[in-house]
Design a protein around this motif. Structure first.
Motif, short mmCIF file in Angstrom:
data_model
loop_
_atom_site.label_atom_id
_atom_site.label_comp_id
_atom_site.label_asym_id
_atom_site.label_seq_id
_atom_site.Cartn_x
_atom_site.Cartn_y
_atom_site.Cartn_z
N ALA A 92 0.86 -1.02 0.08
CA ALA A 92 -0.09 -0.20 -0.10
C ALA A 92 1.01 1.27 0.00
CB ALA A 92 -0.97 -0.13 1.32
N TYR A 93 1.50 1.55 0.96
CA TYR A 93 3.29 2.34 0.98
C TYR A 93 4.25 2.15 -0.01
CZ TYR A 93 -0.07 2.44 4.85
OH TYR A 93 -1.35 2.51 5.14
N ALA A 94 4.37 1.59 -0.90
CA ALA A 94 5.36 0.68 -1.85
C ALA A 94 5.76 2.90 -2.39
CB ALA A 94 5.32 0.55 -2.64
N ARG B 90 -1.56 -3.31 -4.06
CA ARG B 90 -1.44 -1.89 -4.20
C ARG B 90 -2.64 -1.06 -3.69
NH1 ARG B 90 3.52 0.63 -6.87
NH2 ARG B 90 5.37 -1.00 -6.08
N THR B 91 -2.43 0.19 -3.84
CA THR B 91 -3.66 1.18 -3.34
C THR B 91 -3.13 2.89 -4.92
OG1 THR B 91 -5.32 1.76 -1.61
CG2 THR B 91 -3.12 1.68 -1.15
N MET B 92 -4.25 3.14 -4.70
CA MET B 92 -4.56 4.48 -4.66
C MET B 92 -4.58 5.74 -3.93
SD MET B 92 -5.87 4.87 -8.63
CE MET B 92 -5.29 6.03 -9.32
N SER B 93 -4.82 4.77 -3.04
CA SER B 93 -5.55 5.69 -1.74
C SER B 93 -4.40 6.77 -0.77
CB SER B 93 -6.21 4.62 -0.47
OG SER B 93 -6.96 3.82 -1.05
N LYS B 94 -3.01 5.78 -0.46
CA LYS B 94 -1.91 6.60 0.01
C LYS B 94 -1.34 7.73 -1.12
CE LYS B 94 -3.51 3.76 2.86
NZ LYS B 94 -4.17 4.13 3.76
N1 PMP Z 1 -3.01 -2.01 3.40
C1 PMP Z 1 -2.93 -1.69 4.36
C2 PMP Z 1 -0.84 -1.55 4.51
C3 PMP Z 1 -2.82 -0.22 4.88
O1 PMP Z 1 -2.48 0.42 5.53
C4 PMP Z 1 -4.20 -0.13 3.93
C5 PMP Z 1 -4.65 1.56 4.54
N2 PMP Z 1 -4.60 1.71 5.70
C6 PMP Z 1 -5.22 -1.22 3.49
C7 PMP Z 1 -4.42 -2.40 2.79
C8 PMP Z 1 -5.68 -0.39 2.43
O2 PMP Z 1 -6.50 1.10 1.91
P1 PMP Z 1 -7.59 0.97 0.60
O3 PMP Z 1 -8.23 -0.21 1.03
O4 PMP Z 1 -7.62 2.26 1.06
O5 PMP Z 1 -7.05 0.66 0.10
#
Ligand code: PMP
Length: 366
Positions: A202-204, A227-231
């Motif tokens: 998620a934080y790559a 992976r995510t687009m959230s961070k």
């Molecule tokens: N994995 C990790 C390690 C995270 O910290 C988070 C968000 N706190 C997520 C996954 C999930 O994030 P999201 O569902 O917003 O992609």
């Protein structure tokens, strides 16, 4: 009182294995400085906002139709982004997307975990891994990290070999402790695993270490990189998570996903956001520099700080972390009590937010 309020949870025929559990619960409080959920503090640029609005306007006239069930165009864009940032050639067949990486992880456990199966994780780590395991009735095997929160890889490999879990979660960089794992260590864990290994990245983007994506060619039947687009992508409200894996893994997830799970609005907004990747990810270097400043300042104030290559920092030591968390809140600064004795986690914000946090840090008790 709302209708039905006389019935309590305990009165319902809830599954026995869910009784007494607590839901995910990062407080959402309206305070001046919010540094508790590891978001990117910089809002989308005006150009990005305009692009999202234009895309959404273009599809609004077609909302009577279901969206592309397989989100192919979005997966192509994600493949292009990941290929360019990792140097690994990926296509849309290697990518899968869902509403946040939480949904991606849930689909993985629906397909590869479940009743009679187990998942193992190295704690402390992301609190949703065991919660998603519980929801999918996957037995959870918590395995401790060292006292300094690093991972004893040799020992971890032994435990994996002994317990033979169906799924292993490796969070890199690890939330809430901040360190990422070298590729050679990941290799050792994957080699030891009889089942699937999910590297939660998620934080790559904040880390200088290479992504586990470079291992996909060697371990196509075992490795999933989430992976995510959230961070880093500053798209937490858009809800878009994704994974890279062998095409067969994507085929497996198709068996459990709900049809049309990714709305047309989400797909369009995510694609617009990806077009602005370069400008959005420009904040990553700034945030990394701010992280280093926060780490140095906290150390200068006498706190013990866990090394981080993510956009958050775990620090201590507090006699009563919960009470200190409240002292920060009284000063308008919301950080996170992640349930680790003596420690709190702070997300790296804008320089002004970090200054407010550091000013509060001088005042709170320890
Ligand atoms: N994995 C990790 C390690 C995270 O910290 C988070 C968000 N706190 C997520 C996954 C999930 O994030 P999201 O569902 O917003 O992609």
């Amino acid at each position: 009182k709302p209708i039905g309020a006389r019935v309590e949870l305990i009165d319902l025929p809830l599954r026995d294995d869910l009784r007494g559990r607590t839901p995910y619960g990062a407080p959402q409080l309206d305070v001046p400085v919010r540094l508790n959920t590891n978001e990117n503090p910089y809002p989308p640029t005006p150009a990005l906002v305009e692009d999202v609005v234009r895309e959404v306007a273009a599809i609004a006239g077609e909302l009577h139709r279901y969206p592309d069930r397989d989100a192919v165009a979005l997966r192509e864009d994600l493949a292009a982004y990941l290929a360019s940032s990792t140097g690994v050639s990926l296509t849309s067949a290697n990518l899968w997307a869902a509403n946040g990486s939480n949904e991606v992880l849930q689909q993985i456990l629906q397909a590869f975990g479940g009743p009679g199966r187990s998942a193992l994780g190295f704690e402390p780590s992301y609190s949703m891994h065991p919660i998603i395991a519980a929801g999918t009735r996957t037995e959870w095997a918590p395995t401790p990290r060292r006292a300094d929160f690093s991972l004893d890889v040799e020992r971890a490999a032994e435990i994996i070999a002994e317990r033979a879990p169906d799924v292993v979660f490796v969070t890199s960089p690890n939330n809430p402790t901040g360190q990422s794992l070298p590729i050679d260590d990941l290799r050792v864990l994957i080699e030891a695993s009889p089942g699937m290994v999910v590297v939660d990245e998620a934080y790559a983007e904040f880390s200088s270490r290479p992504s586990a994506v470079v291992l996909l060619e060697d371990y196509p039947a075992k490795l999933i990189v989430s992976r995510t687009m959230s961070k880093a992508f500053a798209f937490a409200g858009g809800r878009l998570g994704y994974l890279a894996a062998a095409p067969a893994v994507v085929d497996a997830l198709q068996l459990v996903r709900l049809p049309y799970h990714l709305s047309a609005l989400t797909q369009a907004a995510a694609r617009a956001s990806l077009r602005h990747a370069a400008e959005t990810l420009g904040s990553v270097a700034r945030l990394a520099a701010e992280r280093d400043r926060v780490v140095d300042s906290l150390a200068g104030l006498g706190f013990s700080v866990v090394p981080s290559d993510a956009n958050f920092v775990l620090f201590g030591w507090f006699e009563d972390a919960r009470a200190t968390w409240r002292s920060y809140l009284e000063r308008g600064v919301l950080i996170r009590d992640v349930g680790i004795a003596g420690h709190l986690r702070v997300t790296v914000g804008t320089p002004e937010e970090n200054d407010a946090f550091l000013a509060a840090s001088k005042e709170v008790g320890r």
